[in-house]
Write a protein that holds these residues in place. Sequence first.
Motif, PDB file in Angstrom:
ATOM      1  N   LYS A  41     -62.945  40.398 -10.754  1.00  0.00           N
ATOM      2  CA  LYS A  41     -62.165  39.970  -9.588  1.00  0.00           C
ATOM      3  C   LYS A  41     -60.993  40.940  -9.463  1.00  0.00           C
ATOM      4  CE  LYS A  41     -60.063  35.650  -7.913  1.00  0.00           C
ATOM      5  NZ  LYS A  41     -58.744  36.056  -7.401  1.00  0.00           N
ATOM      6  N   ASN A  42     -60.786  41.497  -8.295  1.00  0.00           N
ATOM      7  CA  ASN A  42     -59.626  42.374  -8.152  1.00  0.00           C
ATOM      8  C   ASN A  42     -58.392  41.555  -7.780  1.00  0.00           C
ATOM      9  OD1 ASN A  42     -59.590  42.073  -5.307  1.00  0.00           O
ATOM     10  ND2 ASN A  42     -60.949  43.820  -5.032  1.00  0.00           N
ATOM     11  N   VAL A  43     -57.225  42.170  -7.939  1.00  0.00           N
ATOM     12  CA  VAL A  43     -55.997  41.399  -7.748  1.00  0.00           C
ATOM     13  C   VAL A  43     -55.334  41.751  -6.408  1.00  0.00           C
ATOM     14  CG1 VAL A  43     -53.754  40.811  -8.727  1.00  0.00           C
ATOM     15  CG2 VAL A  43     -55.694  41.202 -10.243  1.00  0.00           C
ATOM     16  N   TYR A  44     -54.814  42.953  -6.309  1.00  0.00           N
ATOM     17  CA  TYR A  44     -54.132  43.381  -5.072  1.00  0.00           C
ATOM     18  C   TYR A  44     -53.164  42.322  -4.543  1.00  0.00           C
ATOM     19  CZ  TYR A  44     -57.346  47.273  -5.247  1.00  0.00           C
ATOM     20  OH  TYR A  44     -58.041  48.382  -5.647  1.00  0.00           O
ATOM     21  N   ASP A  45     -52.355  41.811  -5.464  1.00  0.00           N
ATOM     22  CA  ASP A  45     -51.308  40.862  -5.090  1.00  0.00           C
ATOM     23  C   ASP A  45     -50.253  41.605  -4.281  1.00  0.00           C
ATOM     24  OD1 ASP A  45     -49.540  38.722  -5.054  1.00  0.00           O
ATOM     25  OD2 ASP A  45     -48.788  39.104  -7.082  1.00  0.00           O
ATOM     26  N   VAL A  46     -49.922  42.815  -4.739  1.00  0.00           N
ATOM     27  CA  VAL A  46     -49.057  43.701  -3.960  1.00  0.00           C
ATOM     28  C   VAL A  46     -49.850  44.977  -3.711  1.00  0.00           C
ATOM     29  CG1 VAL A  46     -46.895  42.796  -4.886  1.00  0.00           C
ATOM     30  CG2 VAL A  46     -47.990  44.708  -6.031  1.00  0.00           C
ATOM     31  N   ASP A  47     -49.475  45.737  -2.692  1.00  0.00           N
ATOM     32  CA  ASP A  47     -50.136  47.026  -2.467  1.00  0.00           C
ATOM     33  C   ASP A  47     -49.215  48.164  -2.895  1.00  0.00           C
ATOM     34  OD1 ASP A  47     -48.398  47.568  -0.306  1.00  0.00           O
ATOM     35  OD2 ASP A  47     -49.826  46.829   1.191  1.00  0.00           O
ATOM     36  N   SER A  48     -49.721  49.377  -2.837  1.00  0.00           N
ATOM     37  CA  SER A  48     -48.946  50.505  -3.384  1.00  0.00           C
ATOM     38  C   SER A  48     -47.614  50.677  -2.643  1.00  0.00           C
ATOM     39  CB  SER A  48     -49.772  51.794  -3.324  1.00  0.00           C
ATOM     40  OG  SER A  48     -50.132  52.096  -1.997  1.00  0.00           O
TER      41      SER A  48
ATOM     42  N   GLN B  14     -49.310  55.835 -14.616  1.00  0.00           N
ATOM     43  CA  GLN B  14     -49.937  55.415 -13.366  1.00  0.00           C
ATOM     44  C   GLN B  14     -50.074  53.898 -13.385  1.00  0.00           C
ATOM     45  OE1 GLN B  14     -52.354  59.499 -12.269  1.00  0.00           O
ATOM     46  NE2 GLN B  14     -53.413  57.563 -12.090  1.00  0.00           N
ATOM     47  N   MET B  15     -49.713  53.292 -12.275  1.00  0.00           N
ATOM     48  CA  MET B  15     -49.778  51.836 -12.163  1.00  0.00           C
ATOM     49  C   MET B  15     -50.543  51.491 -10.888  1.00  0.00           C
ATOM     50  SD  MET B  15     -49.089  48.769 -13.210  1.00  0.00           S
ATOM     51  CE  MET B  15     -48.067  49.012 -14.660  1.00  0.00           C
ATOM     52  N   THR B  16     -51.726  50.923 -11.082  1.00  0.00           N
ATOM     53  CA  THR B  16     -52.498  50.528  -9.901  1.00  0.00           C
ATOM     54  C   THR B  16     -52.260  49.052  -9.589  1.00  0.00           C
ATOM     55  OG1 THR B  16     -54.490  49.742 -10.999  1.00  0.00           O
ATOM     56  CG2 THR B  16     -54.335  52.117 -10.611  1.00  0.00           C
ATOM     57  N   CYS B  17     -52.598  48.668  -8.375  1.00  0.00           N
ATOM     58  CA  CYS B  17     -52.424  47.281  -7.943  1.00  0.00           C
ATOM     59  C   CYS B  17     -53.702  46.466  -8.126  1.00  0.00           C
ATOM     60  CB  CYS B  17     -52.013  47.246  -6.473  1.00  0.00           C
ATOM     61  SG  CYS B  17     -50.473  48.119  -6.165  1.00  0.00           S
ATOM     62  N   ARG B  18     -54.720  47.117  -8.677  1.00  0.00           N
ATOM     63  CA  ARG B  18     -56.026  46.473  -8.760  1.00  0.00           C
ATOM     64  C   ARG B  18     -56.097  45.360  -9.814  1.00  0.00           C
ATOM     65  NH1 ARG B  18     -59.151  50.781 -10.717  1.00  0.00           N
ATOM     66  NH2 ARG B  18     -58.273  50.112 -12.691  1.00  0.00           N
ATOM     67  N   ASP B  19     -55.431  45.603 -10.963  1.00  0.00           N
ATOM     68  CA  ASP B  19     -55.693  44.726 -12.113  1.00  0.00           C
ATOM     69  C   ASP B  19     -54.585  43.742 -12.466  1.00  0.00           C
ATOM     70  OD1 ASP B  19     -57.987  46.319 -12.385  1.00  0.00           O
ATOM     71  OD2 ASP B  19     -56.891  47.769 -13.597  1.00  0.00           O
TER      72      ASP B  19
ATOM     73  N   SER C 257     -57.426  44.159   0.380  1.00  0.00           N
ATOM     74  CA  SER C 257     -56.463  43.236   1.006  1.00  0.00           C
ATOM     75  C   SER C 257     -55.091  43.864   1.182  1.00  0.00           C
ATOM     76  CB  SER C 257     -56.303  41.950   0.183  1.00  0.00           C
ATOM     77  OG  SER C 257     -57.502  41.228   0.193  1.00  0.00           O
ATOM     78  N   ILE C 258     -55.028  45.164   1.418  1.00  0.00           N
ATOM     79  CA  ILE C 258     -53.691  45.751   1.480  1.00  0.00           C
ATOM     80  C   ILE C 258     -53.059  45.511   2.848  1.00  0.00           C
ATOM     81  CG2 ILE C 258     -54.187  47.435  -0.330  1.00  0.00           C
ATOM     82  CD1 ILE C 258     -54.288  49.587   1.705  1.00  0.00           C
TER      83      ILE C 258
END
Lengths: 223, 310
Positions: free
Chosen positions: B121-128, B78-83, A155-156
Amino acid sequence: MIIAQQKPIKEIAAMIADCKKVLLAGCQGCVAVCLAGGDKETEILASALRIMRKLEGNPLEAVTYAATRQCDPEYIVPMDDLVKDVDAVISLACGVGVQYVAERYPDKWVVPALDTKFIGGSTVHGVWEEKCGLCGECILHRTGGICPIIRCSKSILNGPCGGSQYGKCEVSKDVDCAWQLIYDRMKALGRLDKMMEIQMPKDWSKSRDGGPRRAVREDVIIE
Amino acid sequence: MKYLSKLHKILEDGNFAVTAEIGPPKHASAHGIRHHAEMLRDYVDATNITDCQTAIVRISSIASGVHILDCGIEPIVQMTCRDRNRIAIQADLLGAYSLGMRNVLCLSGDHQKFGNHPTAKNVYDVDSMQLIYLLRRMRDEKKFFSGEEIKEHEPRFYIGAVANPFADPFEFRVDRLEKKVEAGAQFIQTQCIFDMERFERFMEMVRERGLDQRVHILAGITPLKSWRAAKYLQTGVSSMLVPDSLVERLKNAEDQKREGIEVAIEQIKYIKEKVKGVHGVHIMAIAWEEVVPEIVERSGLYPRPKVDLE
């Protein structure tokens, strides 16, 4: 439309294992179009359940009805008489229909026969694809008419991510990279400059946000 | 100039930086992390701590960072947007800064499908991209992601991002890098380079845009243990380009591990001498951290500069 698919029959049978008589309520809306819960599917499921129970030596009486649609209460009312003497109602509508039926008959056991999957359309006969994420604030004007919210596996909004290769998404060779599609379209339309704008985080309060959303058109409300 | 981290100073001083990667374990003991940190301490300027890479549950990057700091190495968290959603990302990074971490690398994160919890469930509230922009704004404008003012002690991270010159569409990869620089990325670590020709084409485009003057690019190097590992990356992992010649070279080698190390050293020397605009290397010796000192030393990158920020 809403795309749904029937649950395995064993699961449906288990939900009504203690019932002697059931009503199978089909829906002639979206789920009829996607061949999951229309008249035909309702009759087939009823027959299958009858046969199954007969073979088990525990016959089931199954009556059927197909509502014009189950997402408007007025189309459920005609089921009243049929519902009276059954032990359970199996709704072949999407999750909306199941809930309207349950709401109308507070003392009845109401179970779903379908898994409501997504909002989409058909690509070829028998294949349906998700197209809309119901995010509540459409951004298709910014992404060349291709929805990254639901078609990008992350969803990017500033894609494509580093997992895009040969036009496919990292999750599967069967999944097109939505951002490759967006790129190709923007390029064809001479609007690649749009891809350089940093898209800010989405306002998810307009999407699923803990509590049902409502849409109101005051001008058409009949008091 | 006030430096945000040791890595920041090393890069701003014009040194050819060396970073490496430590992958936290799938259990609750930090013994391995500390062992690797002790081993790498004098050979690298900072080490990345991966954030549940390939979506496999491991000790968190920030908790691992505490161990690494304790061993005397500067971590790159490292900070991913997945979790995490935007609340959890900010909370964790405020915590990381309070614990002494100064570098953060912003990534989308591998999809959970590849990990040991594929039903998550993935999050991706914000992207990289947004993460980079919002962390820069936190630091430079003292604002939370929401725009609310941070009254005091805003986190002042040195902000990194990744670039994959081997993903598609190739011609957009440099655009996307530029977008990350505009968002606030100050250093870039690339995906593992095996296809040098493609990397050089990428860098040529980077230089044409003058991006090498605006951001520090660290080339990703991964020593391969065997031809099978090379083949796996070639066929089983999306967005990697591994030339057949490399697979063959390893296959024909008497000692494949030694050959893998030789290849990595050759690549580093080549990049340092021939590829303009690269400001360092990022060595990702996956589950093979112990070879990093030899690679660094034999690539002519040892000893590392001493830096005192105080």
